[in-house]
Scaffold this active site. Structure first.
Site, PDB file in Angstrom:
ATOM      1  N   GLY A 120      91.278 100.448   6.346  1.00 60.48           N
ATOM      2  CA  GLY A 120      92.059 100.306   7.582  1.00 60.48           C
ATOM      3  C   GLY A 120      93.374  99.617   7.289  1.00 60.48           C
ATOM      4  O   GLY A 120      93.756  99.435   6.138  1.00 60.48           O
ATOM      5  N   GLY A 163      97.082  97.737   9.465  1.00 60.64           N
ATOM      6  CA  GLY A 163      97.947  97.678  10.625  1.00 60.64           C
ATOM      7  C   GLY A 163      99.362  97.396  10.181  1.00 60.64           C
ATOM      8  O   GLY A 163      99.763  97.792   9.081  1.00 60.64           O
ATOM      9  N   PHE A 212     100.667  94.858   9.059  1.00 53.62           N
ATOM     10  CA  PHE A 212     100.886  93.928   7.949  1.00 53.62           C
ATOM     11  C   PHE A 212     100.571  94.520   6.585  1.00 53.62           C
ATOM     12  O   PHE A 212     100.906  93.947   5.561  1.00 53.62           O
ATOM     13  CB  PHE A 212     100.033  92.674   8.160  1.00 53.62           C
ATOM     14  CG  PHE A 212     100.272  92.063   9.503  1.00 53.62           C
ATOM     15  CD1 PHE A 212     101.484  91.433   9.776  1.00 53.62           C
ATOM     16  CD2 PHE A 212      99.326  92.135  10.499  1.00 53.62           C
ATOM     17  CE1 PHE A 212     101.714  90.873  11.017  1.00 53.62           C
ATOM     18  CE2 PHE A 212      99.555  91.580  11.746  1.00 53.62           C
ATOM     19  CZ  PHE A 212     100.751  90.949  12.017  1.00 53.62           C
ATOM     20  N   GLY A 213      99.864  95.602   6.569  1.00 51.37           N
ATOM     21  CA  GLY A 213      99.527  96.196   5.271  1.00 51.37           C
ATOM     22  C   GLY A 213      98.265  97.046   5.382  1.00 51.37           C
ATOM     23  O   GLY A 213      97.750  97.259   6.485  1.00 51.37           O
ATOM     24  N   ASP A 255      94.030  84.457  14.135  1.00 48.45           N
ATOM     25  CA  ASP A 255      93.717  85.827  14.594  1.00 48.45           C
ATOM     26  C   ASP A 255      92.208  86.032  14.764  1.00 48.45           C
ATOM     27  O   ASP A 255      91.636  87.013  14.281  1.00 48.45           O
ATOM     28  CB  ASP A 255      94.295  86.834  13.602  1.00 48.45           C
ATOM     29  CG  ASP A 255      94.485  88.216  14.231  1.00 48.45           C
ATOM     30  OD1 ASP A 255      94.343  88.320  15.476  1.00 48.45           O
ATOM     31  OD2 ASP A 255      94.769  89.177  13.499  1.00 48.45           O
TER      32      ASP A 255
HETATM   33  N1  LIG Z   1      86.219  91.253   2.951  1.00 47.65           N
HETATM   34  C1  LIG Z   1      85.920  92.347   3.636  1.00 47.65           C
HETATM   35  N2  LIG Z   1      84.713  92.866   3.480  1.00 47.65           N
HETATM   36  C2  LIG Z   1      84.391  93.986   4.153  1.00 47.65           C
HETATM   37  N3  LIG Z   1      85.203  94.611   4.999  1.00 47.65           N
HETATM   38  C3  LIG Z   1      86.432  94.112   5.191  1.00 47.65           C
HETATM   39  C4  LIG Z   1      86.845  92.954   4.532  1.00 47.65           C
HETATM   40  N4  LIG Z   1      88.114  92.697   4.906  1.00 47.65           N
HETATM   41  C5  LIG Z   1      88.464  93.650   5.778  1.00 47.65           C
HETATM   42  N5  LIG Z   1      87.448  94.511   5.959  1.00 47.65           N
HETATM   43  C6  LIG Z   1      87.435  95.669   6.821  1.00 47.65           C
HETATM   44  O1  LIG Z   1      88.529  96.500   6.517  1.00 47.65           O
HETATM   45  C7  LIG Z   1      89.061  97.087   7.687  1.00 47.65           C
HETATM   46  C8  LIG Z   1      90.558  96.795   7.724  1.00 47.65           C
HETATM   47  O2  LIG Z   1      90.737  95.467   7.868  1.00 47.65           O
HETATM   48  P1  LIG Z   1      92.153  94.805   8.087  1.00 47.65           P
HETATM   49  O3  LIG Z   1      91.879  93.449   8.661  1.00 47.65           O
HETATM   50  O4  LIG Z   1      92.944  94.850   6.865  1.00 47.65           O
HETATM   51  O5  LIG Z   1      92.872  95.715   9.071  1.00 47.65           O
HETATM   52  P2  LIG Z   1      92.742  95.814  10.622  1.00 47.65           P
HETATM   53  O6  LIG Z   1      91.653  94.947  11.112  1.00 47.65           O
HETATM   54  O7  LIG Z   1      92.568  97.282  10.889  1.00 47.65           O
HETATM   55  O8  LIG Z   1      94.131  95.389  11.128  1.00 47.65           O
HETATM   56  P3  LIG Z   1      94.653  93.943  11.445  1.00 47.65           P
HETATM   57  O9  LIG Z   1      95.211  93.447  10.154  1.00 47.65           O
HETATM   58  O10 LIG Z   1      95.666  94.154  12.499  1.00 47.65           O
HETATM   59  O11 LIG Z   1      93.493  93.115  11.915  1.00 47.65           O
HETATM   60  C9  LIG Z   1      88.327  96.475   8.860  1.00 47.65           C
HETATM   61  O12 LIG Z   1      87.383  97.404   9.330  1.00 47.65           O
HETATM   62  C10 LIG Z   1      87.603  95.283   8.274  1.00 47.65           C
HETATM   63  O13 LIG Z   1      86.370  95.073   8.876  1.00 47.65           O
END
Ligand SMILES: Nc1ncnc2c1ncn2[C@@H]1O[C@H](COP(=O)(O)OP(=O)(O)OP(=O)(O)O)[C@@H](O)[C@H]1O
Length: 863
Positions: A17, A19, A21-22, A139
């Site tokens: 995933g 957004g 920020f990256g 956040d």
């Molecule tokens: N350490 C981790 N272990 C397992 N899954 C992770 C981990 N970090 C992030 N994720 C998963 O990766 C996906 C993307 O996470 P990320 O937080 O980078 O982006 P986002 O949640 O889509 O955007 P934002 O940065 O706006 O919150 C999410 O579904 C999150 O649950």
């Protein structure tokens, strides 16, 4: 990006995933054995200016340092590495297996109070640590909380501070950075204004708790227009103390909130030990917050009261304290099952079998839940484990059968049901499942391989007993009998099916195969022919028919059949081969082919009797030989017509009742009437209709209706002189019952009408085989011989008739006519006289006698 190796060791597996920020990826660490999974976060600085970039790099490094420290908490993913590559910054983190809370909320938007209390306990505990590290998360929201699969604890991810790197501009001040970080709804006003504090995280946690309680998304919650406070308490019933605490967490003014997570957690702890929040936690058994045994009991208690959601929270507490507590995992699985959260239940049971691979019950529950999820492929190995661990578990054998059935592995399914029934013979469900599958299989013939014919037979018989017209049951019966090698009975069953469903080509096909097994090749040919009549493009039936005709030496018909098969399927090698073989035989001049219809007729000859040789010869297509054989056997002396004998007309065709109604050709000066029986003469035009069809005692009722229909149709058509159609009708009747002499006689009559005298004779012969003492049929044969100008043969027939019935004025009459043709005038007159002696007013005899006498006198005068 997929497959790309970053930092020299992290190979991207999947995009998770991302957004503003990256982006976030799942990766495999190539430097470690087994390439364990990790999460790679990519942060793209927007600035290009080297100075700004340098500032961003410094910020990234310092934030990473903070994250390394935070990662020491068990509810925060470890930071493994951070590096810069191609002007992008990367963080490598521990991968948490589990599900984000936002997904959980989608499935279950509202939590019970107790669940929310536990959620807060969990979250505030980790947040206390974060704040102790002097970090504001910034956040906190459901999508940044992962419920770790292994112990059900909440894991806090996605710290906001590092996100600054991606948005920081060259001369950005702190405010512009922080404004960009945070999620609306969970972000308090001071954070929005760029001044985040610890209490900003408390606000976010409070909002999240209210969302879980009310099921309302924070942005949709009402606000007091004067105070800007959130209005939520009217949405859900909770203990006032707990509600007060939440109100305090989400105060508009950060100064009225708990200062940090620590303070909030202390208040919560105090609440859980005092009424009425304590009541919610059902203190009687809860000795302490960490007393996992007490939580287990609590869970059981709630479970029994069918308060499954709360029971799960209690079990989760046990698991948090003791992640390897298989009992809690198992009970949690059951509670989830009751909430129809089958996916989660499966995961819980999976955990049990991981901890205890010999727990057959957990394997069984696991399999059952997967069945509910229709994940049959996954369920099967679990059932396998159960039956391995508990070979006598008949339920597991049965359920395993069901899974196999769903996986279209019918044979194995039956075997599994078998095992269940063997272990528990009165296990009705297994008996039924097995039967049901067997009955389904009958449509696809798989029954052949299953070898439960006796049972299939019994089941068919029961069905037939209830409904004798159940064509499918008859069909099944036929198949079962076929497999039991009870071919004759199988034929009876199939005959019943064709009677009920005359256009069922499958059963005709089956019938053909059985006839083959019974060596009744001609009937097999007829059956296959039926198939192609119904299904003209059934090349297999054409081929089989060709093959049988080939072995019956009916070469032309065989070639024609092979041809059809090849037309329909040009690459049909067997048909090509067959055709080639037959052509070769034809070239070597082995036999003279005869019309197919004759051959089919010949097929119904019964062995034995005076016509046996004739039948054999006919099969060999030597028709002339048939006639000779017939002649010789009836009349050993050779009658040769007088050399140069002319055929003389002795009477004009008559349309009188007495001389018969069958004006078979339009000629004015030929005797064309078909010799009739005495009865026919008496009955006149209705003679044929009166014909009684004696049904042999052996005939079964099953063919009766169809047979009569065809027979009557034939008669009507015959009366209308639609001989070709009548012949077809009689042939249909013949297929249903080849043993009716009257039918063969009718059939002969229409062939006579079609001027196919040889074939008529063959048909009459067949009638005679079945009814050798019928003088009327001899008269018919004689009549056909007359038409063929085989007067001597005709005479033989009439004399045979007279032998059988000396007072048959018809036979005497026709004998006279044959003698006349043979120029034995005196004898002819004598024969006609005899007819008149028996029946004095018999007009045809009278007139023919007078004519002959007249001619004789004329001859005498000439000489
Ligand atoms: N350490 C981790 N272990 C397992 N899954 C992770 C981990 N970090 C992030 N994720 C998963 O990766 C996906 C993307 O996470 P990320 O937080 O980078 O982006 P986002 O949640 O889509 O955007 P934002 O940065 O706006 O919150 C999410 O579904 C999150 O649950």
């Amino acid at each position: 990006m997929l497959g790309k190796i970053l930092g020299g060791r992290y190979q991207i597996i999947r995009h998770l995933g991302g957004g503003g920020f990256g982006q976030t990826y799942l990766a495999g660490d190539l430097h470690l054995p087994g390439k364990p999974q990790c999460v790679v976060k990519q942060l793209k600085p927007r600035m290009t200016d080297p100075e700004a970039l340098q500032a961003a790099r410094r910020l990234f490094d310092s934030e990473a340092e903070a994250l390394y420290a935070l990662g020491n908490h068990e509810q925060i993913p470890r930071l493994f590495a951070h590096f810069e590559e191609g002007q992008d910054f990367y963080l490598v983190q521990e991968f948490i297996e589990g599900q984000v809370l936002s997904r959980e909320l989608k499935i279950q938007p509202q939590f019970a109070e107790i669940e929310v209390i536990h959620l807060l306990q969990d979250l505030l505990t980790v947040l206390e640590f974060v704040h102790q590290q002097q970090v504001v998360h910034r956040d906190i929201k459901p999508s940044n909380l992962i419920r770790r699969e292994s112990d059900r604890r909440l894991i806090l991810i996605d710290f906001g501070a590092v996100k600054q790197i991606g948005v920081q501009s060259l001369d950005a001040d702190e405010a512009s950075v922080t404004i960009a970080v945070g999620s609306s709804g969970y972000m308090p006003n001071e954070q929005l204004a760029g001044k985040p504090r610890f209490s900003s995280d408390v606000y976010a946690v409070g909002m999240l708790a209210i969302q879980c309680l009310t099921g309302i998304y924070p942005k949709k919650l009402r606000e007091d227009p004067k105070t800007s406070e959130i209005i939520w308490r009217d949405q859900v019933q909770v203990s006032p103390e707990f509600a007060n605490m939440l109100d305090m967490m989400v105060r508009y003014d950060y100064r009225q909130r708990y200062e940090s997570a620590k303070e909030a957690l202390e208040v919560l702890r105090s609440l859980t030990t005092t009424a009425p929040v304590a009541a919610v936690l059902a203190e009687p058994t809860v000795v302490s917050f960490d007393g996992h045994l007490a939580w287990l009991e609590r869970g059981d208690d709630l479970f029994q009261r069918q308060r499954y959601k709360e029971a799960i929270v209690a079990y989760d507490r046990v698991i948090q304290a003791k992640p390897d507590d298989d009992v809690a995992w198992f009970k949690r699985g059951m509670a989830l099952e009751n909430l129809k959260r089958h996916d989660d239940a499966a995961a819980s049971y999976e955990r049990v079998v991981q901890l205890h691979p010999h727990d057959y019950l957990a394997w069984y529950k696991h399999a059952c839940v997967l069945v509910l999820l229709q994940r049959y492929d996954d369920a099967l190995p679990s059932f396998e484990r159960v039956v391995q661990l508990q070979p006598a578990n008949y339920w597991a054998w049965h359920d395993r059968g069901k899974v196999l059935e769903n996986l279209q592995q019918a044979d194995e399914a039956i075997a599994s049901y078998d095992r269940a029934v063997q272990l528990k013979p009165d296990f009705q469900l297994a008996v039924e499942s097995r039967k049901q599958l067997l009955s389904q299989l009958r449509r696809v013939d798989t029954l052949y391989h299953l070898q439960h014919y006796d049972e299939a037979l019994a089941s068919c018989d029961r069905t037939i007993e209830q409904d004798p017209d159940d064509a499918l049951a008859w069909f099944m019966r036929g198949m079962a009998l076929d497999n039991l090698q009870r071919y004759e009975e199988a034929v009876v069953a199939y005959d019943r099916v064709v009677e009920l469903q005359p256009d069922d080509y499958v059963v005709w096909f089956k019938r053909g195969t059985i006839m083959e097994k019974l060596l009744r090749y001609e009937e097999a040919v007829a059956s296959y022919y039926k198939v192609v009549q119904i299904q003209p493009d059934n090349y297999w039936a054409w081929y089989d028919r060709g093959r049988l005709l080939e072995s019956l030496h009916q070469h032309e018909a065989s070639i024609a059949s092979y041809d059809r098969a090849m037309q329909l399927k040009p690459d049909f090698q067997e048909a090509v081969e067959g055709r080639r073989r037959v052509l070769q035989q034809l070239k070597s001049g082995e036999t003279v082919p005869l019309e197919e219809d004759d051959a089919t007729i010949a097929s119904t000859y019964q062995p034995g009797g005076v016509y046996k040789q004739a039948a054999i010869d006919l099969k060999a297509h030597h028709f002339q030989d048939v006639l000779k054989e017939y002649r010789d056997r009836l009349h050993p002396e050779s009658f040769l017509p007088a050399p140069g004998a002319e055929e003389t007309v002795i009477s004009k065709p008559k349309r009188t009742e007495a001389s018969g109604v069958h004006q078979l050709d339009g000629s004015e000066d030929t005797i064309v009437s078909l010799p009739k029986t005495e009865d026919d003469f008496q009955q006149g035009a209705s003679g044929t209709q009166r014909l009684e069809v004696a049904r042999p005692a052996t005939s079964t009722a099953m063919n009766g209706a169809g047979y009569d229909r065809w027979l009557n149709k034939g008669r009507t058509l015959e009366k209308q002189k639609r001989y070709a159609e009548a012949l077809n009708a009689y042939d249909q009747a013949r297929e249903l019952r080849p043993d009716d002499a009257a039918l063969w006689r009718c059939r002969g009559n229409v062939l006579y009408g079609l001027e196919r005298y040889e074939e008529a004779i063959v048909s009459y012969q067949q009638a005679l085989t079945l009814k050798p003492d019928d003088e009327a049929i001899y008269c018919c044969v004689g009549g056909a011989f007359v038409r063929l100008k085989h007067h001597q043969d005709a005479l033989t027939c009439f004399e045979q008739a007279i032998q059988l019935k000396p007072n048959s004025h018809i036979a005497w009459y026709w004998r006279g006519r044959a003698l006349y043709e043979l120029r034995q005038y005196a004898d002819a007159v004598q024969s006609l006289e005899q007819a008149l002696t028996i029946k004095p007013e018999f007009q045809p005899a009278m007139s023919d006698r007078d004519r002959i006498q007249h001619q004789l006198r004329a001859l005498e005068l000439q000489t």
